[in-house]
Motif scaffolding. Structure first.
Motif, short mmCIF file in Angstrom:
data_model
loop_
_atom_site.label_atom_id
_atom_site.label_comp_id
_atom_site.label_asym_id
_atom_site.label_seq_id
_atom_site.Cartn_x
_atom_site.Cartn_y
_atom_site.Cartn_z
N GLU A 170 0.81 -1.22 0.00
CA GLU A 170 0.00 0.00 0.00
C GLU A 170 0.85 1.28 0.00
O GLU A 170 0.73 2.12 0.89
CB GLU A 170 -0.97 0.00 1.18
CG GLU A 170 -1.88 -1.22 1.20
CD GLU A 170 -2.81 -1.24 2.40
OE1 GLU A 170 -3.43 -0.21 2.68
OE2 GLU A 170 -2.91 -2.31 3.04
N PRO A 171 1.73 1.45 -0.99
CA PRO A 171 2.54 2.67 -1.04
C PRO A 171 1.68 3.90 -1.29
O PRO A 171 0.66 3.83 -1.98
CB PRO A 171 3.49 2.40 -2.21
CG PRO A 171 2.77 1.42 -3.08
CD PRO A 171 1.99 0.55 -2.13
N ASP A 172 2.11 5.02 -0.72
CA ASP A 172 1.41 6.28 -0.99
C ASP A 172 2.01 6.93 -2.23
O ASP A 172 2.82 6.32 -2.95
CB ASP A 172 1.48 7.21 0.23
CG ASP A 172 2.91 7.62 0.58
OD1 ASP A 172 3.85 7.30 -0.19
OD2 ASP A 172 3.08 8.29 1.62
N SER A 173 1.62 8.17 -2.49
CA SER A 173 2.08 8.86 -3.71
C SER A 173 3.59 9.06 -3.72
O SER A 173 4.20 9.26 -4.78
CB SER A 173 1.38 10.21 -3.84
OG SER A 173 1.62 11.03 -2.70
N SER A 174 4.22 9.02 -2.54
CA SER A 174 5.68 9.17 -2.46
C SER A 174 6.41 7.84 -2.50
O SER A 174 7.65 7.79 -2.44
CB SER A 174 6.05 9.92 -1.17
OG SER A 174 5.47 11.20 -1.15
N GLY A 175 5.63 6.75 -2.54
CA GLY A 175 6.24 5.42 -2.58
C GLY A 175 6.48 4.81 -1.22
O GLY A 175 7.04 3.71 -1.12
#
Length: 320
Positions: A170-175
């Motif tokens: 579940e990475p966010d927009s920043s990885g």
């Protein structure tokens, strides 16, 4: 300067941080009173005895559009790990020689629903089987371990948080993965230059352990409550770093468990987690609570055996 006290919560629905911190402090104050540390009662409840931080990360589990009350359930890999977690918990309790006959029957029935004989353990129906097993456990009258859970679906959602953290996705927009974002929340509550006393509960014990491996400042006491760290198939092999060890910054680690706590199914951690270079490692101690649902942190904190060492560590820091 007030000593830093950091609470790390575990599994559960989104929470009111201020209210839950107050609940934990009141329980700790009650435990301190029972342990003979009377002067810490008002110090804790009044907020002047410690610089208390509640490391909250529950909101990070919200996943819009997913199944479950808080949007936190649905991925196949999460379902598989929850089934593994529940099966191991059931099996560990089944070997308890003091298990009552009615509870044994319920656990055996739940196990049969979770892992039917002759069926493979592929992902296909694992979510349905897990839900069926949880329905058996949550609907059994008087079963101690699940007495306060609202429903099997809610239980599935809550246990899914353990899986989602350990699956490292579940990475966010920043990885940044979900587990990394959770650890950053905890790290932000620690004193980066001075000492912190850390009290972690449930999934929070896994989070705290991994966070403290990346921390540089002193942790004179780590207290873990109702920890799943000892679960040798579902949790321990997925904990980082491997092999599991005590963070070098920890001076003392006390691990508390209740025999009726389903999350702490394999509670004696010193057999699985290595000590650090200073030979500090987990020391496990059993406590017993009243009531049907013994897993909440407040139940543990109200015990004098739990609260006593915590306030003693705070007392030492306050005198430095």
């Amino acid at each position: 300067m007030k000593p830093r006290l950091v609470f790390v919560h575990g599994i559960g629905a989104p929470r009111d941080v201020e209210a839950e911190q107050g609940e934990w402090l009141r329980a700790l104050a009650e435990g301190a009173r029972r342990a003979g540390h009377d002067r810490w009662v008002s110090a804790l409840t009044g907020g002047w005895g410690a610089d208390t931080r509640f490391a909250h990360y529950g909101d990070l589990f919200h996943r819009a559009g997913a199944q479950g009350a808080d949007g936190s359930w649905g991925a196949d890999e999460d379902e598989a790990l929850v089934a593994e977690l529940l099966l191991e918990a059931i099996d560990e309790h089944l070997v308890d020689p003091g298990l009552a006959a009615p509870e044994r029957r319920v656990l055996l029935h739940a196990r049969a629903r979770l892992a039917p004989a002759g069926q493979g353990q592929g992902l296909g129906n694992v979510g349905r089987r897990t839900l069926n097993a949880l329905t058996t456990l949550t609907s059994a009258p008087g079963l101690r371990w699940f007495g306060d859970l609202a429903s099997s679906q809610l239980t599935l959602t809550v246990l899914g948080q353990v899986a989602r953290y350990l699956n490292r996705g579940e990475p966010d927009s920043s990885g940044d993965s979900l587990d990394r974002r959770i650890r950053e929340r905890v790290a932000g509550c620690l004193d980066q230059d001075g000492a912190s006393v850390v009290v972690a509960h449930s999934l929070g014990t896994v989070v705290a352990l991994e966070t403290l491996h990346e921390h540089k400042a002193e942790i004179p006491l780590l207290a873990t409550l109702g920890s799943p760290l000892g679960m040798r198939t579902a949790v321990l092999p997925r904990t980082r770093p491997q092999p599991p060890s005590t963070p070098d910054v920890v001076g003392r680690w006390l691990n508390f468990w209740d025999r009726d706590d389903v999350i702490a199914a394999r509670p004696v951690l010193e057999g699985f987690i290595r000590p650090n270079a200073s030979q500090a490692g987990p020391v496990s101690d059993r406590v017993d609570s009243d009531g049907l649902w013994v897993h909440p942190a407040a139940k543990y904190l109200a015990h004098p055996a739990v609260a006593g060492p915590i306030v003693a560590a705070l007392d030492t820091l306050a005198g430095q």
